[in-house]
Design a protein around this motif. Structure first.
Motif, short mmCIF file in Angstrom:
data_model
loop_
_atom_site.label_atom_id
_atom_site.label_comp_id
_atom_site.label_asym_id
_atom_site.label_seq_id
_atom_site.Cartn_x
_atom_site.Cartn_y
_atom_site.Cartn_z
N ALA A 130 -0.16 -2.80 -6.86
CA ALA A 130 -0.45 -4.02 -6.12
C ALA A 130 -1.43 -4.90 -6.88
O ALA A 130 -1.26 -6.12 -6.97
CB ALA A 130 -1.00 -3.67 -4.73
N MET A 131 -2.47 -4.30 -7.44
CA MET A 131 -3.45 -5.07 -8.21
C MET A 131 -2.79 -5.72 -9.43
O MET A 131 -3.05 -6.88 -9.76
CB MET A 131 -4.60 -4.17 -8.65
N ALA A 132 -1.94 -4.95 -10.11
CA ALA A 132 -1.29 -5.48 -11.31
C ALA A 132 -0.40 -6.67 -10.99
O ALA A 132 -0.23 -7.58 -11.82
CB ALA A 132 -0.47 -4.37 -11.97
N ARG A 133 0.17 -6.70 -9.79
CA ARG A 133 1.08 -7.78 -9.41
C ARG A 133 0.38 -8.90 -8.66
O ARG A 133 1.02 -9.86 -8.24
CB ARG A 133 2.23 -7.22 -8.57
N GLY A 134 -0.92 -8.77 -8.46
CA GLY A 134 -1.67 -9.82 -7.77
C GLY A 134 -1.46 -9.83 -6.27
O GLY A 134 -1.70 -10.86 -5.62
N PHE A 135 -1.03 -8.70 -5.70
CA PHE A 135 -0.84 -8.61 -4.26
C PHE A 135 -2.15 -8.20 -3.58
O PHE A 135 -3.06 -7.64 -4.19
CB PHE A 135 0.21 -7.55 -3.91
N ASP A 136 -2.22 -8.45 -2.28
CA ASP A 136 -3.25 -7.85 -1.47
C ASP A 136 -2.93 -6.37 -1.29
O ASP A 136 -1.80 -5.93 -1.52
CB ASP A 136 -3.32 -8.53 -0.10
N HIS A 163 0.84 -1.20 0.00
CA HIS A 163 0.00 0.00 0.00
C HIS A 163 0.87 1.25 0.00
O HIS A 163 2.05 1.22 0.34
CB HIS A 163 -0.93 0.02 1.22
N GLY A 164 0.26 2.36 -0.38
CA GLY A 164 0.94 3.64 -0.37
C GLY A 164 0.43 4.55 0.72
O GLY A 164 -0.30 4.13 1.63
N ASP A 165 0.82 5.81 0.63
CA ASP A 165 0.45 6.80 1.64
C ASP A 165 0.20 8.13 0.95
O ASP A 165 1.03 8.59 0.15
CB ASP A 165 1.56 6.94 2.68
N GLU A 166 -0.94 8.74 1.22
CA GLU A 166 -1.31 10.04 0.67
C GLU A 166 -1.15 10.08 -0.85
O GLU A 166 -1.88 9.41 -1.56
CB GLU A 166 -0.53 11.14 1.38
N ALA A 167 -0.15 10.80 -1.39
CA ALA A 167 -0.05 10.95 -2.84
C ALA A 167 0.15 9.62 -3.56
O ALA A 167 -0.21 9.48 -4.73
CB ALA A 167 1.08 11.91 -3.19
N SER A 168 0.74 8.65 -2.87
CA SER A 168 1.03 7.38 -3.53
C SER A 168 -0.05 6.32 -3.33
O SER A 168 0.09 5.20 -3.83
CB SER A 168 2.38 6.83 -3.05
N VAL A 169 -1.13 6.63 -2.62
CA VAL A 169 -2.14 5.61 -2.31
C VAL A 169 -2.65 4.92 -3.56
O VAL A 169 -2.58 3.69 -3.69
CB VAL A 169 -3.32 6.22 -1.53
N TRP A 170 -3.18 5.68 -4.50
CA TRP A 170 -3.83 5.03 -5.65
C TRP A 170 -2.83 4.47 -6.65
O TRP A 170 -3.05 3.36 -7.18
CB TRP A 170 -4.83 5.99 -6.27
N PRO A 171 -1.71 5.14 -6.94
CA PRO A 171 -0.72 4.50 -7.82
C PRO A 171 -0.17 3.19 -7.26
O PRO A 171 0.00 2.21 -7.99
CB PRO A 171 0.39 5.56 -7.95
#
Length: 238
Positions: free
Chosen positions: A199-205, A186-194
């Protein structure tokens, strides 16, 4: 798996819907789970609104949440700054009798190895929080590394390219060590959605919630944690 991180150490100047009390956290947890979250990460608060590890407040919050969302795994933070802070925070954890399903332990903290042994000894799962390549290198050398529940790749960089490079470096260390632990990133603030998209692209939770950021992908402020969860699931692969 999408985890909801409901409050962190944030205060209500960050978002007016932040849950503090056991009742508020339980109510918010129910909304997040109804929206699609499958695990929870929470920071219990004391009567003064500050984060706490004291057994009575941990028990009150866990009992309220489990009553609201039975069967949903619930995790807690153990970060260095939670009172009584530093090495001293091990003492209240030793006294816990109502136990979370797991806790997050940051490898950047000097007592991470001792904390991992302490909570594993109580039968609590461990999310090993890795913020950097050096954290990952430390983690893979621990004798209890393979006993952890998962690796938690936490990207704090606000520059997206820097954050993606940090994530790739951590993953490389884990691969080279032969780690087979599940990864939640997961990210934080500005990096949350990127970082969520990565994570989704790599199949991570992954995880989403007001601990990490208060904005939707559109840039609009979310109404609450449930709206963040719904937005995340709308972006997830079908």
């Amino acid at each position: 798996m999408l985890q909801a991180c409901l409050n962190g150490g944030r205060m209500r100047d960050f978002h007016p819907a932040l849950p503090f009390t056991a009742t508020e956290i339980a109510s918010d947890a129910a909304l997040a789970v109804a929206a699609g979250a499958r695990e929870l990460h929470i920071h219990p608060r004391g009567p003064d609104g500050a984060e706490t590890l004291e057994p009575e407040h941990i028990a009150e919050t866990l009992q309220a949440v489990r009553s609201a969302v039975p069967g949903i795994p619930v995790g807690l933070s153990t970060h260095w700054r939670i009172p009584p802070g530093g090495l001293s925070r091990q003492e209240p954890i030793r006294r816990w009798t109502t136990l979370p399903d797991y806790v997050s332990i940051n490898l950047i903290e000097e007592d991470a190895e001792d904390m991992i042994a302490l909570v594993l000894g109580k039968g609590i799962g461990v999310e090993a929080g890795l913020w950097s390549v050096s954290d990952a290198q430390r983690f893979v050398g621990l004798k209890d590394a393979a006993k952890c529940l998962r690796v938690l790749i936490e990207i704090n960089e606000q520059d997206i390219d820097e954050g993606l490079r940090a994530a790739a470096g951590i993953q490389a260390v884990l691969r080279q060590a032969g780690s087979t632990l599940p990864i939640l990133m997961h990210g934080d603030e500005a990096s949350v959605w990127p970082i969520y998209s990565e994570a989704m692209a790599r199949g991570f939770d992954s995880r989403i919630g007001l601990e990490d950021g208060n904005l939707l992908p559109s840039g609009r402020m979310a109404g609450d944690n449930a709206e963040l969860i719904r937005a995340a699931l709308a972006l997830a692969p079908r």
